[in-house]
Design an enzyme around this catalytic site. Sequence first.
Site: not given
Length: 284
Positions: A2-3, A68, A117, A271
């Site tokens: 989620p951003e 966020k 996770r 990333r």
Amino acid sequence: MPELPEVHTTVKGLKKFIIGKTIKSVWSDFHIGAKYNNKENIKNESYLKKFKELVEGTRIKSAERIGKNILIHLNNKHSIIIHMKMTGNLVYDKEVKFVHLKFTLSNNKKLILSDMRKFASITISPTIELQNHERISKLGVDALDPKLTSKKFFECLYNKRGPIKSVLMDQESIAGLGNIYTDEILWESGVHPLSHPDKIPETKYKEIFKVMKKILHFSIKQGGDSKSDYRNIFGEKGNFQNFHKVYGRKSKKCPKRGCSGIIKRQTIGGRSAHFCPKHQIMYK
DNA sequence: ACTAGCCCCTGGGAGC
DNA sequence: TGCTCCCAGGGGCTAG
């Protein structure tokens, strides 16, 4: 993952369905906040006890998003701070897997934090101290803050070190952007992710700013991005993944009109960055 | 003070 | 089909 648009969508749902409800009880299996063994987090049994004491019986006054982070303000002058990290989802009254935290509300419906996770973090703070809370105080201006002007945007970024991709993702410069949106924003702005922030012209920053707002608003309209695990509070997917121009499109043709580039994937700042080496200009 | 890189997890996909 | 290995990436933490 989620951003900003995904967190925004979740908070929009929360605002619609949980404001005014009382939290009757809190349940957790402790298996969350994988990173926070020694910190204030409900993975810690004594912290969960404290959390329950503070939360049970209070009424939810409002919900908001900062970067966020999700803030849920209670009527006892405390606020719950939730970060969903990679695979966290808040769902309302729905059967889901990977449930690690459950709020039972006054209407007997449940607000559930599901997280495959277990990276999500949940903490609580006196509302008045939020601005000084370690999770909030370091954040840069929110990417969709109405007070963020094009000029301010430029000033926040141009003197930062490291590649522009990493600087945009750094929550201490601008809050809310992650890997997917920075890739998409830089592609549309025609800026190479390895560009040096101080070499990008101010006019280009104006364009990046405009594109950023456009893409974030568009994704919010689409209900966010569900390429990975994101679901809204009803467990439904968003649609932004169907509009990706570069993210996850390694070796495919650049979709920009008249560009014959091939999308490249390269690790930047730990990333995976996706970009078109042909039309995205390197400023250095 | 800064920064590169590791680590917290687990499901899904690739390769054999 | 089934096993193993690698990858996803936010962000805290640590070693250099």
